[in-house]
Design a protein around this motif. Structure first.
Motif, PDB file in Angstrom:
ATOM      1  N   LYS A   1     -51.350  14.027  -4.542  1.00  0.00           N
ATOM      2  CA  LYS A   1     -49.682  14.771  -4.133  1.00  0.00           C
ATOM      3  C   LYS A   1     -48.207  14.478  -3.597  1.00  0.00           C
ATOM      4  CE  LYS A   1     -52.835  18.602  -2.953  1.00  0.00           C
ATOM      5  NZ  LYS A   1     -53.424  19.363  -1.621  1.00  0.00           N
ATOM      6  N   ALA A   2     -47.310  14.405  -4.028  1.00  0.00           N
ATOM      7  CA  ALA A   2     -46.122  13.533  -3.664  1.00  0.00           C
ATOM      8  C   ALA A   2     -45.781  14.478  -2.692  1.00  0.00           C
ATOM      9  CB  ALA A   2     -45.147  14.724  -5.144  1.00  0.00           C
ATOM     10  N   ALA A   3     -45.826  14.903  -1.544  1.00  0.00           N
ATOM     11  CA  ALA A   3     -45.976  15.384  -0.878  1.00  0.00           C
ATOM     12  C   ALA A   3     -46.649  14.022   0.552  1.00  0.00           C
ATOM     13  CB  ALA A   3     -46.065  17.088   0.739  1.00  0.00           C
ATOM     14  N   ASP A   4     -47.536  13.653  -0.075  1.00  0.00           N
ATOM     15  CA  ASP A   4     -48.209  12.701   0.471  1.00  0.00           C
ATOM     16  C   ASP A   4     -47.403  11.293   0.877  1.00  0.00           C
ATOM     17  OD1 ASP A   4     -49.732  14.880   1.369  1.00  0.00           O
ATOM     18  OD2 ASP A   4     -51.535  14.558  -0.167  1.00  0.00           O
ATOM     19  N   PHE A   5     -46.697  10.828  -0.208  1.00  0.00           N
ATOM     20  CA  PHE A   5     -46.702   9.669  -0.118  1.00  0.00           C
ATOM     21  C   PHE A   5     -46.027   9.083   0.954  1.00  0.00           C
ATOM     22  CE2 PHE A   5     -47.063   9.474  -4.786  1.00  0.00           C
ATOM     23  CZ  PHE A   5     -46.741   7.719  -5.135  1.00  0.00           C
ATOM     24  N   GLY A   6     -45.114   9.818   1.454  1.00  0.00           N
ATOM     25  CA  GLY A   6     -44.549   8.851   2.625  1.00  0.00           C
ATOM     26  C   GLY A   6     -45.602   8.648   3.967  1.00  0.00           C
ATOM     27  N   THR A   7     -47.132   9.405   4.027  1.00  0.00           N
ATOM     28  CA  THR A   7     -47.884   9.290   4.879  1.00  0.00           C
ATOM     29  C   THR A   7     -49.125   8.520   4.010  1.00  0.00           C
ATOM     30  OG1 THR A   7     -48.798  11.929   4.696  1.00  0.00           O
ATOM     31  CG2 THR A   7     -46.954  11.126   6.020  1.00  0.00           C
TER      32      THR A   7
ATOM     33  N   GLY B   1     -44.733  -1.126   5.797  1.00  0.00           N
ATOM     34  CA  GLY B   1     -44.433  -0.487   6.868  1.00  0.00           C
ATOM     35  C   GLY B   1     -45.886  -0.947   7.780  1.00  0.00           C
ATOM     36  N   ALA B   2     -46.546  -2.334   7.255  1.00  0.00           N
ATOM     37  CA  ALA B   2     -47.502  -3.021   7.910  1.00  0.00           C
ATOM     38  C   ALA B   2     -46.842  -4.078   8.490  1.00  0.00           C
ATOM     39  CB  ALA B   2     -48.707  -3.518   7.236  1.00  0.00           C
ATOM     40  N   LYS B   3     -47.743  -4.269  10.158  1.00  0.00           N
ATOM     41  CA  LYS B   3     -47.738  -4.791  11.292  1.00  0.00           C
ATOM     42  C   LYS B   3     -48.331  -6.425  11.500  1.00  0.00           C
ATOM     43  CE  LYS B   3     -43.360  -2.257  13.079  1.00  0.00           C
ATOM     44  NZ  LYS B   3     -42.506  -3.296  12.209  1.00  0.00           N
ATOM     45  N   PRO B   4     -49.088  -6.808  11.067  1.00  0.00           N
ATOM     46  CA  PRO B   4     -50.242  -7.911  10.547  1.00  0.00           C
ATOM     47  C   PRO B   4     -49.845  -8.627  11.993  1.00  0.00           C
ATOM     48  CG  PRO B   4     -49.228  -8.444   8.844  1.00  0.00           C
ATOM     49  CD  PRO B   4     -48.404  -6.973   8.860  1.00  0.00           C
TER      50      PRO B   4
END
Length: 960
Positions: free
Chosen positions: A550-556, A582-585
């Motif tokens: 879903k397009a609305a889920d792309f940010g999360t 957004g990863a911070k390994p």
């Protein structure tokens, strides 16, 4: 694999061949049988001669040593050895059920082979019949139950068949599966990627509490992930992160096309103690649009690949160059440029040059007439998928064309106009079906003037934005595969204050996206996976397990088996889901005290088969060379041969040296076939081309200011015009600091019009229409700030208005704005002299100028660039070579003087604009008028101030 100390062997039976080394040594050291002796009578002549060379009885020791080492290296290589110190498990309890835990998320990809080798090596510890179990930490639908018992052979096969996944591990979910299985292992071996996630330390503590734990940690070295990207108009910045912030580290990032071709490479430097670093790319817009992904060079894994989708990509927008503006802050293009700069790569030029580059959108501001050739180019470009965005204005309000989404009324609606408003209009909320839906409208935005669309049945469907009274503000329509979009207001602040708001920027951005067929409000839309990444970062077609998103889920949403990282196609074009976004390994630096730790220091892995076989081949080649040399089968090098060999060696060394040109900065140049070639930007001294295209006439016009007049083909009329401009130039030289040179005759099709600040066109009777080329040159001249005076010289008929009917045919295609008579108190009447009339040879005639704005406010700088009249000013100015007047004037010397004053005012207005419109000189002028009333200074019969009273000394100077 079989372990022998820190070594693992994939084919251990090959080592039995080492037992044959003594036999090989004995065979190699033996000499061939002695040759059979044959007595020849002639050999008696050589009796008593001792031989200078002797054949050894046995092979030299260094020869058979080379051969023995080659055989041993070949045998060792065929046994497939792996050096893995972690294979030696020193756990006290080496018996019972073994649980092998493997981190198979994307952080493990760079060192995946080491993890598999370490996990395989631990199978050789403990009893041969001890059961083994497998737990994978990357969530999958078909993940095996940890309680499933596997033999050592099956476990080895299973481990070798594993591949890293393109999504991250979920150790919390893995621990839950382990507890739900009810397995009670006797010992646990964890092949860890060494990267901390939300439950890494807790997972290690839970495993340690269940059974004795051995951990092989292999965190990725160098860049672990590309975590973000930001694009500007002509550059891109890629952010990378590493997990071990020890020392300074350098790496490289490559910009690739979708098919894998590299367009650019940038170095990234991690400072000491820093985990994050940025790689910057400066690439031309045309090449920038071809980039589909960025990857950390030499670092495999889905996390080190960043797919660049159409939503993040900088748009390429072309602005049709309307010419230089004297006051850029008042030009429409200034506001468009400022609104586009944050998210678009801007190119300015002609319609022909912009269409050739095929940008995402082309923007035109208030152009009423488009030349037929350019209209054809724009039409073809739009039909092929281009987005043409236009803004209204006086030119478009007075004359339109076919490249509009709706038909327009030939007038504008304004306060106090023919189609009047009682007060400025606010904007209505955007319709739900509009691309602007969801944008907030500032409460203080007001529209003062607009062009109106003609009513039509489909007008509602074409309307994207409306005013509060329902009239369309933004309309659009499809044309082939492209879109035509019209803002019914100017792009500048002349007709509204919308360009001052942030909503204007968002409306432009969404217009470009919607014009390309990409929705911008797609909360209910879905995106289908097209190309996905595997765990190693390789693109492949989406499998059956990949589900739409879903397009609305792309940010999360986070990448998973159902939604792997990759490119998804949907209503807004192509969107990317990236594994490292957004990863911070971070590095796991705290382990349970009871855990037996292995890792980089104790369990590094090195495959030795390749190096050993290479060593064997090198030794065999060396042995062959020695054998040929000893046998005398190699040619002896003479002096010339030695010299040639030395020269060849020097050339090879010079070729191997790094070239300084490669270390220099570079840019990319588009070739005619559409490809890009790297071009060095190092400073070079290049001679200017000697084309010889500039004529002496153009050089003189560029060096000395002068006026121009249009060649009409009527020799007498052209000579009269030249004499008139010469007379005006003389008056200017005597009364002002403007000193024009002799005027030039101009061919509108071939001459450089932009070199002349004012062009005079005396229209002959029965003149044929101007050519399309001449009209195009005049349009460009007027848009760039030039002034055109058109004189029909037909003012002899008293009581009639200016007859413009012949001009409509003559100037068909000229992008002329609406015209109006010079209003009272216009700056043209006081730019140098105070005038209330503009006579020429004929008096009481109207002068028509550009209607530069609404009734209450001027548009732009308020300076007209088009002047139309019929007073025959040129005859009133004309003088011969001695300065004597050539033609009579109806009103005598007084009217001739007023005509000359108008000429001075006209030139001052053209050269200096409307700066005197601010009334700063009004007190001094009123004081002078008062002196005249007191009798100190007189006026003529017509009420005009005498010539000596208002004669200036410089452009715009105070009358003396």
């Amino acid at each position: 694999m079989t372990a022998l100390g820190p070594f693992l062997f994939g084919a251990p039976l090959a080592l039995f061949a080492l037992l044959a080394l003594p036999i090989i040594w004995w065979v190699l050291r033996a000499t061939p049988p002695a040759p059979k002796d044959v007595e020849l009578p002639s050999l008696r002549l050589l009796e008593g001669v001792e031989p200078k060379e002797e054949t050894p009885a046995r092979t030299p020791w260094w020869v058979w040593l080379i051969r023995t080492l080659a055989a041993a290296a070949a045998i060792g290589g065929l046994s497939q050895p792996v050096y893995a110190p972690g294979a030696k498990n020193e756990a006290a309890d080496a018996g019972g059920a073994l649980l092998v835990v493997v981190d198979n998320g994307w952080p493990s990809a760079p060192r995946w082979s080491e993890l598999v080798d370490a996990a395989t090596a631990t199978l050789d510890t403990g009893g041969r019949d001890a059961p083994t179990h497998l737990l994978l930490t990357a969530p999958q639908t078909l993940n095996a139950d940890p309680a499933t018992r596997l033999s050592r052979a099956d476990m080895a096969k299973r481990l070798n068949s594993l591949r890293p996944q393109a999504w991250a591990t979920d150790r919390t979910e893995a621990l839950k599966r382990l507890k739900d299985s009810g397995l009670k292992p006797d010992r646990i071996f964890w092949a860890s990627d060494g990267v901390e996630d939300e439950g890494g330390r807790a997972f290690a503590a839970a495993l340690s509490a269940m059974a004795p734990l051995s951990v092989y940690a292999a965190p990725p070295t160098g860049p672990a992930a590309i975590t973000g990207i930001s694009s500007q108009t002509d550059s891109v910045s890629v952010t990378l992160r590493r997990v071990q912030p020890r020392g300074e580290e350098r790496s490289f990032v490559s910009a690739l096309t979708l098919d894998g071709s590299a367009l650019a490479t940038s170095e990234v430097v991690f400072a000491v103690g820093e985990r994050d670093a940025t790689a910057s790319f400066s690439i031309p817009a045309a090449a920038l649009s071809r980039i589909a992904r960025f990857t950390a060079t030499g670092r495999q894994g889905a996390g080190t690949v960043w797919l660049w989708d159409s939503s993040d990509r900088s748009r390429r927008v072309g602005l049709v160059d309307a010419g230089a503006a004297a006051q850029p802050l008042l030009s429409d293009m200034h506001y468009v440029r400022k609104a586009l700069e944050p998210f678009a790569s801007i190119t300015e030029g002609t319609i022909e040059s912009l269409v050739a580059t095929s940008p995402d959108a082309i923007i035109l501001t208030d152009i009423g007439q488009i030349q037929p050739e350019d209209a054809k180019r724009l039409t073809d470009w739009v039909e092929q998928g281009g987005a043409l965005i236009r803004f209204a204005g006086p030119h478009l309000a007075s004359q339109g064309d076919d490249l509009l989404p709706v038909a327009l009324r030939r007038s504008s609606r304004a306060l106090g106009g023919a189609l009047a408003w009682d007060e400025p209009q606010a904007m209505a909320p955007f319709p739900a079906t509009s691309p602007f839906a969801g944008l907030s409208i500032p409460a203080d935005v007001r529209i003062r003037q607009q062009v109106l669309a003609k009513p039509a049945p489909d007008l509602g469907r074409k309307t994207w934005a409306r005013l509060a009274d329902g009239s369309p503000l933004v309309t659009s329509d499809s044309r082939g595969s492209g879109t035509l979009i019209l803002f019914h207001i100017t792009a500048g602040p002349d007709w509204s204050n919308l360009p001052y708001s942030a909503t204007f920027e968002q409306m432009l951005r969404r217009s470009i996206a919607a014009g390309r067929g990409e929705a911008v409000s797609d909360a209910e839309g879905a995106y289908t996976p097209q190309l996905v990444l595997d765990g190693y970062g390789r693109l492949a077609a989406a499998g059956a397990s990949a589900a739409p998103l879903k397009a609305a889920d792309f940010g999360t949403v986070k990448p998973s088996e159902a939604h792997p990282p990759g490119l998804y196609q949907g209503p807004s074009g192509t969107r990317a889901l990236n594994a490292g976004a957004g990863a911070k390994p971070n590095l796991i630096d705290t382990w349970p005290v009871s855990a037996h730790l292995l890792g980089d220091a104790e369990a590094r892995s090195l495959r030795l088969a390749g190096p050993l076989l290479s060593l064997a081949a090198i030794l065999l080649v060396l042995d062959l060379f020695v054998a040929l040399l000893v046998a005398g089968h190699l040619p002896r090098l003479g002096r010339k041969a030695k010299g040639a060999a030395a020269l060849l060696l020097i050339c090879a060394m010079a070729t191997a040296l790094p070239h300084s040109a490669e270390a220099q900065s570079y840019r990319y140049q588009q070739m005619p076939d559409g490809s890009f070639r790297r071009v060095s930007t190092a400073p070079q001294v290049e001679a200017l081309p000697r084309t010889g295209n500039a004529t002496q006439k153009e050089i003189d016009a560029a060096l000395t200011m002068r006026f121009g007049y249009v060649e009409t083909g009527n020799r007498a009329l052209d000579e009269r015009t030249r004499a008139g401009l010469s007379g005006l130039s003389s008056v200017l030289s005597l009364r002002t600091s403007v000193e024009p040179a002799e005027p030039d005759s101009l061919n509108l099709e071939t001459d450089a019009l932009e070199l002349y600040p004012l062009i005079y066109f005396s229209v002959p009777e029965g003149a044929p229409p101007l050519s399309e080329t001449a009209i195009a040159h005049l349009n460009t001249y007027l848009r760039s700030g030039g002034a055109l005076v058109i004189d029909t010289r037909a003012g002899g008929t008293v009581g009639t208005d200016t007859d413009v009917a012949p001009l409509e045919k003559l100037l068909e295609g000229l992008d002329a704005p609406p015209l109006q008579p010079v209003p009272a108190n216009h700056v043209l009447g006081r730019s140098f002299y105070l005038l209330d009339d503009f006579p020429g040879r004929f008096a009481n005639r109207r002068l028509w100028i550009e209607k530069t704005g609404g009734p209450n406010a001027p548009r732009g700088d308020g300076v007209s660039r088009l002047f139309i009249g019929d007073a025959d000013w040129i005859s009133a100015w004309a003088v011969d070579e001695r300065g004597r007047d050539l033609y009579s004037v109806d009103g005598g010397p007084q009217q001739r003087e007023m005509a000359r004053r108008f000429g001075v005012n006209l030139v001052m207005y053209v050269l200096t604009g409307n700066y005197k419109d601010d009334q700063v000189h009004l007190p001094a002028l009123l004081e002078r008028l008062g002196e005249g009333e007191n009798g100190d200074k007189g006026t003529d019969a017509g009420g005009a101030i005498a010539p000596d009273d208002l004669r200036g000394t410089a452009p715009g100077s105070e009358p003396q």
